[in-house]
Design an enzyme around this catalytic site. Structure first.
Site, short mmCIF file in Angstrom:
data_model
loop_
_atom_site.label_atom_id
_atom_site.label_comp_id
_atom_site.label_asym_id
_atom_site.label_seq_id
_atom_site.Cartn_x
_atom_site.Cartn_y
_atom_site.Cartn_z
N MET A 90 6.12 -17.80 -6.37
CA MET A 90 7.43 -17.89 -5.75
C MET A 90 8.08 -19.21 -6.14
O MET A 90 7.51 -20.27 -5.93
CB MET A 90 7.32 -17.79 -4.22
CG MET A 90 6.88 -16.43 -3.71
SD MET A 90 7.99 -15.07 -4.16
CE MET A 90 9.55 -15.61 -3.46
N SER A 131 15.28 -7.35 -9.09
CA SER A 131 14.99 -7.18 -7.67
C SER A 131 16.07 -6.33 -7.02
O SER A 131 17.24 -6.72 -6.95
CB SER A 131 14.91 -8.54 -6.98
OG SER A 131 14.80 -8.36 -5.58
N HIS A 151 6.50 -5.86 -3.46
CA HIS A 151 6.10 -7.20 -3.02
C HIS A 151 6.11 -7.24 -1.50
O HIS A 151 7.18 -7.22 -0.88
CB HIS A 151 7.08 -8.21 -3.63
CG HIS A 151 6.84 -9.62 -3.24
ND1 HIS A 151 7.78 -10.61 -3.47
CD2 HIS A 151 5.79 -10.24 -2.66
CE1 HIS A 151 7.30 -11.76 -3.05
NE2 HIS A 151 6.10 -11.56 -2.54
N HIS A 156 11.56 -4.27 -8.97
CA HIS A 156 10.94 -5.12 -7.96
C HIS A 156 11.51 -4.79 -6.60
O HIS A 156 12.73 -4.81 -6.40
CB HIS A 156 11.18 -6.59 -8.32
CG HIS A 156 10.37 -7.55 -7.49
ND1 HIS A 156 9.05 -7.82 -7.77
CD2 HIS A 156 10.70 -8.28 -6.41
CE1 HIS A 156 8.59 -8.70 -6.89
NE2 HIS A 156 9.56 -8.99 -6.05
N ASP A 208 11.38 -5.80 -2.65
CA ASP A 208 11.00 -6.84 -1.68
C ASP A 208 10.92 -6.25 -0.28
O ASP A 208 11.93 -5.82 0.28
CB ASP A 208 12.01 -7.98 -1.70
CG ASP A 208 11.92 -8.80 -2.98
OD1 ASP A 208 10.82 -9.27 -3.29
OD2 ASP A 208 12.95 -8.96 -3.66
N MET A 251 10.18 -7.14 3.55
CA MET A 251 10.13 -8.28 4.48
C MET A 251 10.11 -7.78 5.91
O MET A 251 10.78 -6.79 6.24
CB MET A 251 11.35 -9.18 4.26
CG MET A 251 11.54 -9.66 2.83
SD MET A 251 13.00 -10.71 2.68
CE MET A 251 13.14 -10.82 0.88
N ASP A 284 9.36 -15.32 -9.26
CA ASP A 284 10.43 -14.71 -8.45
C ASP A 284 11.15 -15.80 -7.68
O ASP A 284 10.53 -16.55 -6.92
CB ASP A 284 9.82 -13.69 -7.49
CG ASP A 284 10.86 -12.98 -6.63
OD1 ASP A 284 12.06 -13.19 -6.86
OD2 ASP A 284 10.44 -12.21 -5.75
N MET A 290 6.02 -9.04 1.61
CA MET A 290 6.18 -10.32 2.31
C MET A 290 6.08 -10.03 3.80
O MET A 290 7.05 -10.14 4.56
CB MET A 290 7.53 -10.95 1.95
CG MET A 290 7.56 -11.48 0.53
SD MET A 290 9.18 -12.13 0.06
CE MET A 290 9.89 -10.63 -0.66
#
Length: 223
Positions: free
Chosen positions: A143, A14, A72, A39, A41, A43, A182, A74
């Protein structure tokens, strides 16, 4: 459609835990160390209590990456941003079951972009809620921490959820479904996760704080 690499198990460090002041060097180093996926992330400070990166940073990462970008989302209302993240370089897009009022439509939207679709579930979300979408997606992301921050402690219940998910998928003939996990993934629990049925391990702070990316990735892969 582009496919998720077949090699098992896959290691997806990540980038949330890398040094963003020299992200190009970090991308090159982690790929040299054996990462299969990168990966990323995303957010929004709304669905999760943190704000990270948007399409411009994904585009910058893509310029230096040779491995697929596992993005990903989120974020609330991910449908608004699927095209933007695909244009920025996402090779896999994962959305949260909890944010999609019409999950099947969202998955279809990802597939129209000619990339694999993943669906993620939070620690309190039952695996059974994915039963009607399993045959439509390429990956489920379980998760094993509450999303929003790196470096959290692993929630052991995730092992049962992964095993349940693998059993449900195999029973219905979806053996090609990839299960990603993850949150709090380390070399100490990687073996248990792989035995439970996971085949993509996301690890952030454990890898980037290890001092030896290659050795740590190899320890995860061989757990």
């Amino acid at each position: 459609m582009n496919r998720i690499p077949d090699r098992r198990p896959l290691i997806a460090p990540s980038l949330l835990s890398c040094d963003f002041a020299c992200i190009a060097e970090e991308v090159h180093a982690i790929e040299e160390a054996g990462a299969d996926l990168l990966h990323v992330d995303v957010m929004d400070g709304h669905f999760v209590p943190n704000i990270t990166i948007g399409p411009l940073i994904v585009e910058a990462i893509k310029r230096h990456a040779s491995r697929p970008l596992d993005v990903h989302l989120m974020i609330s209302d991910p449908d608004r941003y699927l095209q933007a993240f695909r244009d920025a370089g996402a090779d896999i897009l994962t959305v949260h079951q909890e944010t999609c009022a019409h999950l099947h439509r969202t998955v279809q939207g990802i597939h129209t972009l000619d990339i694999p679709a993943g669906v993620s579930i939070n620690p309190a979300t039952p695996v059974a809620l994915l039963d009607d979408i399993l045959g439509e997606i390429e990956m489920v992301l379980v998760m094993s921490v509450n999303p929003g921050f790196g470096g959290q402690r692993f929630i052991p219940r995730a092992l049962e959820k992964i095993a349940d998910l693998r059993a449900r998928a195999d029973k219905r003939g979806f053996e090609d479904l990839r299960i990603e996990v993850d949150g709090g993934v380390t070399r100490d629990n990687a073996g248990d996760l792989l035995r439970a049925g996971a085949d993509i391990l996301v690890s952030g702070s454990a890898v980037f704080r290890s001092g030896d990316y290659a050795s740590y990735i190899e320890a995860l892969r061989g757990a």
